[in-house]
Design an enzyme around this catalytic site. Structure first.
Site, short mmCIF file in Angstrom:
data_model
loop_
_atom_site.label_atom_id
_atom_site.label_comp_id
_atom_site.label_asym_id
_atom_site.label_seq_id
_atom_site.Cartn_x
_atom_site.Cartn_y
_atom_site.Cartn_z
N PRO A 2 0.83 -1.20 0.00
CA PRO A 2 0.00 0.00 0.00
C PRO A 2 0.87 1.25 0.00
CG PRO A 2 -0.78 -1.57 1.64
CD PRO A 2 0.54 -2.08 1.15
N GLU A 3 0.37 2.29 -0.66
CA GLU A 3 1.10 3.55 -0.72
C GLU A 3 0.45 4.56 0.24
OE1 GLU A 3 2.02 4.58 -4.83
OE2 GLU A 3 2.04 2.44 -5.36
N LYS A 53 4.54 5.22 4.90
CA LYS A 53 3.87 3.92 4.87
C LYS A 53 3.84 3.25 6.24
CE LYS A 53 5.18 3.32 0.04
NZ LYS A 53 5.80 2.44 -0.97
N ARG A 253 10.54 -2.70 -10.92
CA ARG A 253 9.08 -2.62 -10.73
C ARG A 253 8.42 -2.34 -12.07
NH1 ARG A 253 7.77 -1.03 -5.52
NH2 ARG A 253 5.66 -1.68 -6.07
#
Length: 263
Positions: A2-3, A53, A253
């Site tokens: 999650p960001e 985060k 990524r």
């Protein structure tokens, strides 16, 4: 992982369930944390703060719990006395007379006095939180040109939490699309107008995601106000120039962008 916007929305949900209510049950799975149970019973959670985060859970007696979900951790809200069915391992339970917040699968959890938690290595390493509303476009533009960041390529730098905390892979793609920039640019090589446009996107895109992503509006974007422009849209036309959105690998990524208008 999650960001920042997802972590901030999780913090909001947790706080709404338990804030300012006396804790009636406290449980930690890790032996080194169990002695905090007695110190926290009867205390209140006064704030749940997203920091990049990570989450900081502040208690009324001056203690703070640091937690980072990393790849697998997840928070859940349940009614008092209930535990959702799941195969995940329960790490933390903080319960009031009405509700419980439960942390599953996370391994990076620390409890201590607030001033000590502020010295946690992760918190010392990260930059300003991108969702900190006191952070301005001028602040970000100035940070882009500091010696630490001005010579770095944007594609890698936007994943570095030391630059701006809370950025991540989907935000990287969406910010660079919004700024009309390819990922190989360095801040020092940008013209002032392009640098300003990038600084604006670095704040506007995460804040739009936090404020609107997932909220229903049947008149826009098929039920969500925030819609990805390029992320997970390879092979589709770019809404700005009509070129084809491309998927590639960047900093190990997946990265999505439009070569037609991201120059």
């Amino acid at each position: 992982m999650p960001e920042g916007p997802e972590i901030r929305r999780a913090a909001d949900k947790l706080a709404a369930a338990v804030i300012d209510q006396p804790l009636t049950a406290v449980d930690f799975a890790f032996p080194q944390l169990k002695h905090y149970r007695q110190r926290l019973l009867g205390e209140r959670i006064v704030a749940i703060e997203a920091r990049g985060k990570a989450l900081l859970t502040h208690f009324s007696n001056g203690l703070t719990m640091y937690s980072h979900n990393q790849l697998y951790g997840v928070w859940k809200v349940a009614a008092a006395g209930e535990t959702p069915e799941t195969k995940r391992d329960l790490r933390v339970r903080l319960e009031t007379a009405r509700s419980a917040i439960l942390l599953y699968s996370a391994s990076d959890i620390t409890v201590g006095p607030r001033e000590e938690i502020e010295q946690h290595p992760f918190l010392q390493r990260i930059g300003p939180d991108v969702l900190d509303m006191s952070l301005t476009v001028d602040d970000v533009a100035e940070r882009l040109l500091t010696p630490r960041f001005r010579r770095r390529q944007l594609g890698g730098m936007l994943l570095d939490q030391a630059f701006l905390a809370g950025l991540g892979n989907y935000l990287r793609a969406e910010i660079l699309w919004q700024a009309e920039l390819a990922p190989q640019h360095k801040p020092q090589d940008l013209m002032p107008e392009a640098l300003r446009h990038l600084a604006e996107a670095l704040l506007a895109v995460p804040r739009l995601s936090y404020q609107t992503r997932g909220q229903a509006d049947d008149n826009r974007h098929h039920g969500a106000l925030f819609r990805f422009k390029v992320f997970h849209r390879s092979g589709e036309p770019c809404e700005r120039c009509g070129g084809m959105i491309v998927r590639t690998e960047l900093s190990s990524r997946p990265f999505y962008w439009c070569p037609g208008c991201q120059k």
